[in-house]
Design a protein around this motif. Structure first.
Motif, PDB file in Angstrom:
ATOM      1  N   GLY B   1      25.881 -26.764  36.589  1.00 21.68           N
ATOM      2  CA  GLY B   1      24.942 -25.725  36.211  1.00 21.68           C
ATOM      3  C   GLY B   1      23.792 -25.614  37.178  1.00 21.68           C
ATOM      4  N   ALA B   2      22.984 -24.580  37.009  1.00 23.06           N
ATOM      5  CA  ALA B   2      21.853 -24.346  37.881  1.00 23.06           C
ATOM      6  C   ALA B   2      20.749 -25.372  37.613  1.00 23.06           C
ATOM      7  CB  ALA B   2      21.331 -22.943  37.644  1.00 23.06           C
ATOM      8  N   VAL B   3      19.891 -25.558  38.610  1.00 29.71           N
ATOM      9  CA  VAL B   3      18.854 -26.585  38.530  1.00 29.71           C
ATOM     10  C   VAL B   3      17.475 -25.944  38.382  1.00 29.71           C
ATOM     11  CG1 VAL B   3      17.760 -28.534  39.677  1.00 29.71           C
ATOM     12  CG2 VAL B   3      20.216 -28.152  39.936  1.00 29.71           C
ATOM     13  N   VAL B   4      16.759 -26.421  37.389  1.00 36.33           N
ATOM     14  CA  VAL B   4      15.378 -25.996  37.170  1.00 36.33           C
ATOM     15  C   VAL B   4      14.499 -27.240  37.253  1.00 36.33           C
ATOM     16  CG1 VAL B   4      13.747 -24.957  35.559  1.00 36.33           C
ATOM     17  CG2 VAL B   4      16.077 -24.060  35.743  1.00 36.33           C
ATOM     18  N   SER B   5      13.506 -27.173  38.107  1.00 34.73           N
ATOM     19  CA  SER B   5      12.615 -28.308  38.324  1.00 34.73           C
ATOM     20  C   SER B   5      11.232 -28.005  37.755  1.00 34.73           C
ATOM     21  CB  SER B   5      12.505 -28.597  39.820  1.00 34.73           C
ATOM     22  OG  SER B   5      11.619 -29.668  40.052  1.00 34.73           O
ATOM     23  N   GLN B   6      10.718 -28.926  36.959  1.00 40.12           N
ATOM     24  CA  GLN B   6       9.422 -28.730  36.320  1.00 40.12           C
ATOM     25  C   GLN B   6       8.504 -29.886  36.719  1.00 40.12           C
ATOM     26  OE1 GLN B   6       9.743 -27.967  32.108  1.00 40.12           O
ATOM     27  NE2 GLN B   6       7.563 -28.296  31.729  1.00 40.12           N
ATOM     28  N   HIS B   7       7.265 -29.515  37.104  1.00 39.74           N
ATOM     29  CA  HIS B   7       6.292 -30.522  37.518  1.00 39.74           C
ATOM     30  C   HIS B   7       4.914 -30.206  36.965  1.00 39.74           C
ATOM     31  CE1 HIS B   7       8.868 -32.649  40.333  1.00 39.74           C
ATOM     32  NE2 HIS B   7       9.349 -31.485  40.670  1.00 39.74           N
ATOM     33  N   PRO B   8       4.136 -31.214  36.627  1.00 33.57           N
ATOM     34  CA  PRO B   8       4.505 -32.638  36.671  1.00 33.57           C
ATOM     35  C   PRO B   8       5.323 -33.037  35.439  1.00 33.57           C
ATOM     36  CG  PRO B   8       2.288 -32.401  35.850  1.00 33.57           C
ATOM     37  CD  PRO B   8       2.761 -31.007  36.173  1.00 33.57           C
ATOM     38  N   SER B   9       5.863 -34.238  35.457  1.00 31.18           N
ATOM     39  CA  SER B   9       6.600 -34.737  34.298  1.00 31.18           C
ATOM     40  C   SER B   9       5.650 -35.150  33.183  1.00 31.18           C
ATOM     41  CB  SER B   9       7.457 -35.952  34.690  1.00 31.18           C
ATOM     42  OG  SER B   9       8.396 -35.594  35.673  1.00 31.18           O
ATOM     43  N   TRP B  10       4.512 -35.651  33.592  1.00 31.38           N
ATOM     44  CA  TRP B  10       3.509 -35.988  32.592  1.00 31.38           C
ATOM     45  C   TRP B  10       2.129 -35.838  33.222  1.00 31.38           C
ATOM     46  CZ3 TRP B  10       0.263 -39.984  33.821  1.00 31.38           C
ATOM     47  CH2 TRP B  10       0.697 -40.881  34.799  1.00 31.38           C
ATOM     48  N   VAL B  11       1.160 -35.552  32.403  1.00 30.75           N
ATOM     49  CA  VAL B  11      -0.207 -35.400  32.900  1.00 30.75           C
ATOM     50  C   VAL B  11      -1.179 -35.749  31.780  1.00 30.75           C
ATOM     51  CG1 VAL B  11      -0.182 -32.914  32.381  1.00 30.75           C
ATOM     52  CG2 VAL B  11      -1.847 -33.823  34.012  1.00 30.75           C
ATOM     53  N   ILE B  12      -2.249 -36.430  32.170  1.00 35.23           N
ATOM     54  CA  ILE B  12      -3.338 -36.746  31.251  1.00 35.23           C
ATOM     55  C   ILE B  12      -4.579 -36.059  31.776  1.00 35.23           C
ATOM     56  CG2 ILE B  12      -4.724 -38.568  30.200  1.00 35.23           C
ATOM     57  CD1 ILE B  12      -2.377 -40.486  30.719  1.00 35.23           C
ATOM     58  N   CYS B  13      -5.264 -35.325  30.919  1.00 35.84           N
ATOM     59  CA  CYS B  13      -6.472 -34.649  31.380  1.00 35.84           C
ATOM     60  C   CYS B  13      -7.574 -34.777  30.338  1.00 35.84           C
ATOM     61  CB  CYS B  13      -6.187 -33.178  31.681  1.00 35.84           C
ATOM     62  SG  CYS B  13      -5.900 -32.175  30.221  1.00 35.84           S
ATOM     63  N   LYS B  14      -8.777 -34.508  30.788  1.00 35.08           N
ATOM     64  CA  LYS B  14      -9.927 -34.577  29.888  1.00 35.08           C
ATOM     65  C   LYS B  14     -10.099 -33.255  29.152  1.00 35.08           C
ATOM     66  CE  LYS B  14     -12.621 -37.976  32.499  1.00 35.08           C
ATOM     67  NZ  LYS B  14     -13.920 -38.238  33.162  1.00 35.08           N
ATOM     68  N   SER B  15     -10.651 -33.330  27.964  1.00 32.18           N
ATOM     69  CA  SER B  15     -10.948 -32.111  27.195  1.00 32.18           C
ATOM     70  C   SER B  15     -11.826 -31.180  28.005  1.00 32.18           C
ATOM     71  CB  SER B  15     -11.683 -32.490  25.902  1.00 32.18           C
ATOM     72  OG  SER B  15     -10.834 -33.120  25.000  1.00 32.18           O
ATOM     73  N   GLY B  16     -11.486 -29.908  27.947  1.00 38.68           N
ATOM     74  CA  GLY B  16     -12.282 -28.912  28.649  1.00 38.68           C
ATOM     75  C   GLY B  16     -11.769 -28.556  30.026  1.00 38.68           C
ATOM     76  N   THR B  17     -10.891 -29.359  30.568  1.00 35.23           N
ATOM     77  CA  THR B  17     -10.335 -29.063  31.892  1.00 35.23           C
ATOM     78  C   THR B  17      -9.081 -28.214  31.755  1.00 35.23           C
ATOM     79  OG1 THR B  17      -9.021 -31.093  31.930  1.00 35.23           O
ATOM     80  CG2 THR B  17     -11.264 -31.205  32.831  1.00 35.23           C
ATOM     81  N   SER B  18      -8.582 -27.731  32.882  1.00 34.80           N
ATOM     82  CA  SER B  18      -7.367 -26.908  32.899  1.00 34.80           C
ATOM     83  C   SER B  18      -6.241 -27.655  33.593  1.00 34.80           C
ATOM     84  CB  SER B  18      -7.627 -25.596  33.627  1.00 34.80           C
ATOM     85  OG  SER B  18      -8.574 -24.822  32.930  1.00 34.80           O
ATOM     86  N   VAL B  19      -5.049 -27.392  33.147  1.00 35.96           N
ATOM     87  CA  VAL B  19      -3.864 -28.053  33.699  1.00 35.96           C
ATOM     88  C   VAL B  19      -2.811 -27.004  34.038  1.00 35.96           C
ATOM     89  CG1 VAL B  19      -1.957 -29.619  33.186  1.00 35.96           C
ATOM     90  CG2 VAL B  19      -4.257 -30.156  32.384  1.00 35.96           C
ATOM     91  N   LYS B  20      -2.224 -27.128  35.227  1.00 39.67           N
ATOM     92  CA  LYS B  20      -1.177 -26.179  35.629  1.00 39.67           C
ATOM     93  C   LYS B  20       0.169 -26.883  35.675  1.00 39.67           C
ATOM     94  CE  LYS B  20      -1.798 -23.095  38.936  1.00 39.67           C
ATOM     95  NZ  LYS B  20      -1.911 -22.454  40.282  1.00 39.67           N
ATOM     96  N   ILE B  21       1.165 -26.252  35.077  1.00 41.29           N
ATOM     97  CA  ILE B  21       2.530 -26.772  35.064  1.00 41.29           C
ATOM     98  C   ILE B  21       3.418 -25.780  35.807  1.00 41.29           C
ATOM     99  CG2 ILE B  21       4.474 -27.482  33.625  1.00 41.29           C
ATOM    100  CD1 ILE B  21       2.414 -27.917  31.334  1.00 41.29           C
ATOM    101  N   GLU B  22       4.227 -26.305  36.716  1.00 39.64           N
ATOM    102  CA  GLU B  22       5.098 -25.449  37.508  1.00 39.64           C
ATOM    103  C   GLU B  22       6.552 -25.548  37.065  1.00 39.64           C
ATOM    104  OE1 GLU B  22       2.802 -25.394  41.841  1.00 39.64           O
ATOM    105  OE2 GLU B  22       4.740 -26.368  41.619  1.00 39.64           O
ATOM    106  N   CYS B  23       7.232 -24.436  37.143  1.00 37.72           N
ATOM    107  CA  CYS B  23       8.656 -24.379  36.807  1.00 37.72           C
ATOM    108  C   CYS B  23       9.359 -23.629  37.937  1.00 37.72           C
ATOM    109  CB  CYS B  23       8.839 -23.656  35.481  1.00 37.72           C
ATOM    110  SG  CYS B  23      10.549 -23.542  34.918  1.00 37.72           S
ATOM    111  N   ARG B  24      10.271 -24.304  38.605  1.00 32.79           N
ATOM    112  CA  ARG B  24      10.970 -23.718  39.750  1.00 32.79           C
ATOM    113  C   ARG B  24      12.475 -23.692  39.538  1.00 32.79           C
ATOM    114  NH1 ARG B  24       7.826 -23.369  44.400  1.00 32.79           N
ATOM    115  NH2 ARG B  24       5.834 -24.476  44.253  1.00 32.79           N
TER     116      ARG B  24
END
Lengths: 109, 115
Positions: B1-24
């Protein structure tokens, strides 16, 4: 919307057969999928049915009856590694998937 | 099947900050990408659907200003969780579908923990 029901938990013995039922009521139907999900991981594809009948793929088979809004996933010759959550998902005409809550299968030696 | 890569696998952030997740999509062109969220012991809930080059369509109850989705190319979609709160802690999973594909393929998922 979609309403998808499947049992919460099932337990079976290694080497046995287990059947997971799924019933659905949908506003649109464009196929039914079964996925396996281990804890902390993404779902992996098991089977796809869009026409009535049985689809067999190795130890796993899936059945669909569109008129009854019913599907089942049959797992044969159970192995310990088959312990996981099994998700029934219905796809609508926009290719959106709606998932059931999942059935946790525990395989015991 | 086709491959989909998602990053990061895990992330810890502080309240109030922003987090970006990529899907390729690595070996096909993803005309449609789906973003799901899964809380512990619950099933996957669709958050939004994005088609390349157009605005995402959000499911009822999902705040579009909080969960920013960009699908600027046929191989990449991003989900940005803005002003993250502890209740946003969850498992986020993307899936991607090509125009000729019967099924959508899932990324590996991202475990987000907001502290």
């Amino acid at each position: 919307g979609q309403n998808i029901d499947q049992p919460t938990e099932m337990t079976a013995t290694e080497g046995a057969i287990v059947q997971i039922n799924c019933t659905y009521q949908t506003s649109g139907f464009n196929g039914l999928f079964w996925y396996q999900q281990h804890a902390g991981e993404a779902p992996t594809f098991l089977s796809y049915n869009v026409l009535d009948g049985l689809e067999e793929k190795g130890r796993f088979s899936s059945f669909l009856s569109r008129s009854k809004g019913y599907s089942y996933l049959l797992l044969k010759e159970l192995q310990m590694k088959d312990s996981a959550s099994y998700l029934c998902a219905v796809r609508d005409g926009d290719y959106k998937l709606s998932f059931g809550a999942g059935t946790t299968v525990t395989v015991r030696a | 099947g086709a491959v989909v890569s998602q990053h990061p696998s895990w992330v810890i952030c502080k309240s109030g900050t922003s987090v970006k997740i990529e899907c390729r999509s690595l070996d096909f062109q993803a005309t449609t990408m789906f973003w799901y969220r899964q809380f512990p012991k619950q099933s996957l809930m669709l958050m939004a659907t994005s088609n390349e080059g157009s605005k995402a369509t959000y499911e009822q109850g999902v705040e579009k200003d909080k969960f920013l989705i960009n699908h600027a190319s046929l191989t990449l979609s991003t989900l940005t969780v803005t002003s993250a709160h502890p209740e946003d802690s969850s498992f986020y999973i993307c899936s991607a579908r090509g125009k000729a594909e019967t099924e959508a393929f899932f990324g590996q998922g991202t475990r987000l923990t907001v502290v």
